[in-house]
Scaffold this motif. Structure first.
Motif, mmCIF file in Angstrom:
data_model
loop_
_atom_site.group_PDB
_atom_site.id
_atom_site.type_symbol
_atom_site.label_atom_id
_atom_site.label_comp_id
_atom_site.label_asym_id
_atom_site.label_seq_id
_atom_site.Cartn_x
_atom_site.Cartn_y
_atom_site.Cartn_z
ATOM 1 N N ASN A 178 0.821 -1.217 0.000
ATOM 2 C CA ASN A 178 0.000 0.000 0.000
ATOM 3 C C ASN A 178 0.852 1.264 0.000
ATOM 4 N N ARG A 179 2.130 1.108 -0.290
ATOM 5 C CA ARG A 179 3.083 2.214 -0.405
ATOM 6 C C ARG A 179 3.140 3.053 0.867
ATOM 7 N N TYR A 180 3.268 2.353 1.994
ATOM 8 C CA TYR A 180 3.413 2.959 3.307
ATOM 9 C C TYR A 180 2.258 3.882 3.667
ATOM 10 N N ASP A 181 1.088 3.525 3.218
ATOM 11 C CA ASP A 181 -0.145 4.191 3.656
ATOM 12 C C ASP A 181 -0.892 3.163 4.512
ATOM 13 N N TRP A 182 -0.888 3.345 5.841
ATOM 14 C CA TRP A 182 -1.382 2.333 6.774
ATOM 15 C C TRP A 182 -2.868 2.070 6.553
ATOM 16 N N PRO A 183 -3.242 0.846 6.158
ATOM 17 C CA PRO A 183 -4.646 0.564 5.831
ATOM 18 C C PRO A 183 -5.456 -0.015 6.994
ATOM 19 N N PHE A 184 -4.812 -0.220 8.161
ATOM 20 C CA PHE A 184 -5.480 -0.893 9.273
ATOM 21 C C PHE A 184 -5.763 0.095 10.409
ATOM 22 N N SER A 185 -6.218 -0.441 11.528
ATOM 23 C CA SER A 185 -6.610 0.401 12.656
ATOM 24 C C SER A 185 -5.387 0.965 13.382
ATOM 25 N N HIS A 186 -5.622 2.004 14.189
ATOM 26 C CA HIS A 186 -4.549 2.615 14.987
ATOM 27 C C HIS A 186 -4.011 1.614 16.011
ATOM 28 N N LEU A 187 -4.903 0.821 16.606
ATOM 29 C CA LEU A 187 -4.479 -0.153 17.611
ATOM 30 C C LEU A 187 -3.557 -1.200 17.005
ATOM 31 N N LEU A 188 -3.892 -1.653 15.797
ATOM 32 C CA LEU A 188 -3.081 -2.670 15.132
ATOM 33 C C LEU A 188 -1.701 -2.135 14.785
ATOM 34 N N CYS A 189 -1.600 -0.834 14.561
ATOM 35 C CA CYS A 189 -0.305 -0.207 14.281
ATOM 36 C C CYS A 189 0.645 -0.414 15.452
ATOM 37 N N SER A 190 0.109 -0.310 16.665
ATOM 38 C CA SER A 190 0.952 -0.492 17.857
ATOM 39 C C SER A 190 1.234 -1.953 18.141
#
Length: 355
Positions: free
Chosen positions: A98-110
Motif C-alpha cells: 500500500n506504499r506505506y499508507d497504513w490501511p489498518f486500525s490505529h491499535l493494530l499499528c501499535s
C-alpha cells in the motif's frame, strides 16, 4: 530545518525528507517501483517458510515423548520467537504494498510490531542463555548437572520474554498512525514527542538489547571454542554428545551474527546521528539504504534457524525420526484395530445370517 524522520527499522517504517545539524536539507532517496512488488513478495515468501519450518520445530520439541534438554528448551523458545515474528510479516507486507499508507486500525499499528521487536530482543537473550549453558557444560562440567535443571531453564525463558516485552514498551507506547498531508498518507511510525526521549530509549535498547548480550555471548563463545580445541584428544561418549550440541549452538550463533549484527550496528549509528555525533547527507542516505537491507536480512534469520537444526543438529534429526516412527507405529496399530473390528463384525453378520 529540523530533522524529519519517519523511519525506524527495529523500530520500522519508511523515510521522508531529512536534514542534518547544519540545516542542510537532504533529499529523500528515490524508491523504485520494483521495490513495491519485490519486497512484499520476499516478505511473504519468508513468512510462509518461517511459519512452516518453525512450526515444525515446535511440533517436534513439544510432541516428542522424551523430555527436552536445557539447550532444547532454549532453542524451542527461540523457534517460538521466530514463529511470532513470521506471523506478523503479512501485515508489514500489506503496508509496503500500500506504499506505506497504513490501511489498518490505529491499535493494530501499535500491536503488530510488538512481536517483531520482541523477537529482536528475546532472540539475543535466548542465545545468551544457550551460550551460558554450553559454557557451563564444557568449562564446568561437574556443576552442569546441578545448575542446568529444566525448571530453571523454563524460569529463565519466562524472564527473557518479560524483559523483551519491557524493552518493547517504548515502541508500544509511541508507535502511532500519523497523517502527512504533503504525502497524503497515514503512516504507522514511532512518534516521539521529545527528541531527548527518543535518544534515551534508543540508547537503552542499544545497550540492553545488543551491546551487553553480545559481550556475554562473545566471551562464552571464545571460552567454548578454546575448551573444544583443548578436548579434541579426549573421546568419551558424554563429551562427544556435548560437542555435538555445542556445534549446533555455535552454528546458530554464527547465523545470528551474520543476520542480526549489521542491523544492530546500523541502529547504533542511527542513534549517533540523532544525537548529532554523525551528520551529512551521504551518511544519512547510506544509513537509510543499509537499514532497509539489513532489516530484511535480519528477518531471514528466522527461516535460517530451523534449517540449521535439521542440517547440523543430529539430536534434532534423531527426534524427528523417532517422532515419525512413533506416529507410524500408532497408525499401524490403529489400522490393525480397525481391520480386526471389521473382520469381527463380518463374522458376526455371517453367523447371524446362517441362523
Amino acid at each position: 530545518m529540523a530533522l524529519m524522520h519517519t523511519s525506524d527499522s527495529a523500530n520500522f517504517s519508511t523515510a521522508t525528507t531529512f536534514g542534518d545539524k547544519n540545516n542542510t536539507v537532504c533529499p529523500q532517496a528515490e524508491i523504485k517501483d520494483w521495490q513495491w512488488t519485490v519486497v512484499p513478495a520476499y516478505m511473504l515468501l519468508i513468512c510462509v517458510l518461517g511459519i512452516g519450518m518453525n512450526g515444525f520445530v515446535l511440533m517436534v520439541f513439544c510432541l516428542h515423548k522424551k523430555a527436552c534438554t536445557v539447550a532444547e528448551i532454549y532453542l524451542s523458545n527461540l523457534a517460538a520467537a521466530d514463529f511470532f515474528l513470521m506471523a506478523c510479516l503479512p501485515l508489514w507486507a500489506a503496508y509496503v504494498i500500500n506504499r506505506y499508507d497504513w490501511p489498518f486500525s490505529h491499535l493494530l499499528c501499535s500491536l503488530f510490531v510488538l512481536p517483531i521487536n520482541m523477537n529482536a530482543y528475546c532472540s539475543i537473550y535466548f542465545l545468551v542463555l544457550i551460550s551460558i549453558d554450553r559454557y557451563i557444560a564444557l568449562v564446568h562440567p561437574l556443576s552442569h548437572k546441578g545448575i542446568s535443571r529444566t525448571k530453571f531453564a523454563k524460569l529463565a525463558c519466562l524472564l527473557v520474554w518479560g524483559f523483551g516485552l519491557l524493552l518493547s514498551v517504548p515502541t508500544l507506547v509511541y508507535r502511532k498512525v500519523v497523517y502527512y498531508s504533503h504525502l497524503n498518507k497515514s503512516m504507522c511510525i514511532l512518534n516521539y514527542t521529545d527528541p531527548k526521549e527518543q535518544l534515551l530509549f534508543d540508547g537503552m535498547q542499544n545497550t540492553f538489547g545488543f551491546i551487553i548480550p553480545v559481550c556475554i555471548i562473545s566471551y562464552c563463545t571464545l571460552v567454548i571454542i578454546n575448551s573444544l580445541n583443548n578436548r579434541l584428544i579426549e573421546s568419551s561418549n558424554s563429551q562427544k554428545t556435548e560437542q555435538k550440541a555445542t556445534t549446533l549452538v555455535l552454528v546458530v550463533l554464527l547465523a545470528f551474527v551474520i543476520c542480526w549484527v549489521p542491523h544492530h550496528v546500523v541502529m547504533i549509528l542511527e542513534t549517533l546521528r540523532r544525537a548529532e555525533v554523525l551528520s551529512g547527507c551521504s551518511i544519512i542516505t547510506n544509513l537509510e539504504i543499509c537499514r532497509a537491507i539489513f532489516m530484511y536480512l535480519a528477518f531471514f534469520n528466522s527461516v535460517l534457524n530451523p534449517i540449521l537444526y535439521v542440517i547440523v543438529g543430529r539430536n534434532f534429526r534423531g527426534k524427528v525420526r523417532s517422532l515419525f516412527k512413533q506416529w507410524s507405529i500408532n497408525r499401524t496399530m490403529t489400522d490393525r484395530t480397525t481391520s480386526t473390528g471389521s473382520n469381527l463384525l463380518r463374522s458376526v453378520k455371517t453367523e447371524v445370517n446362517s441362523i
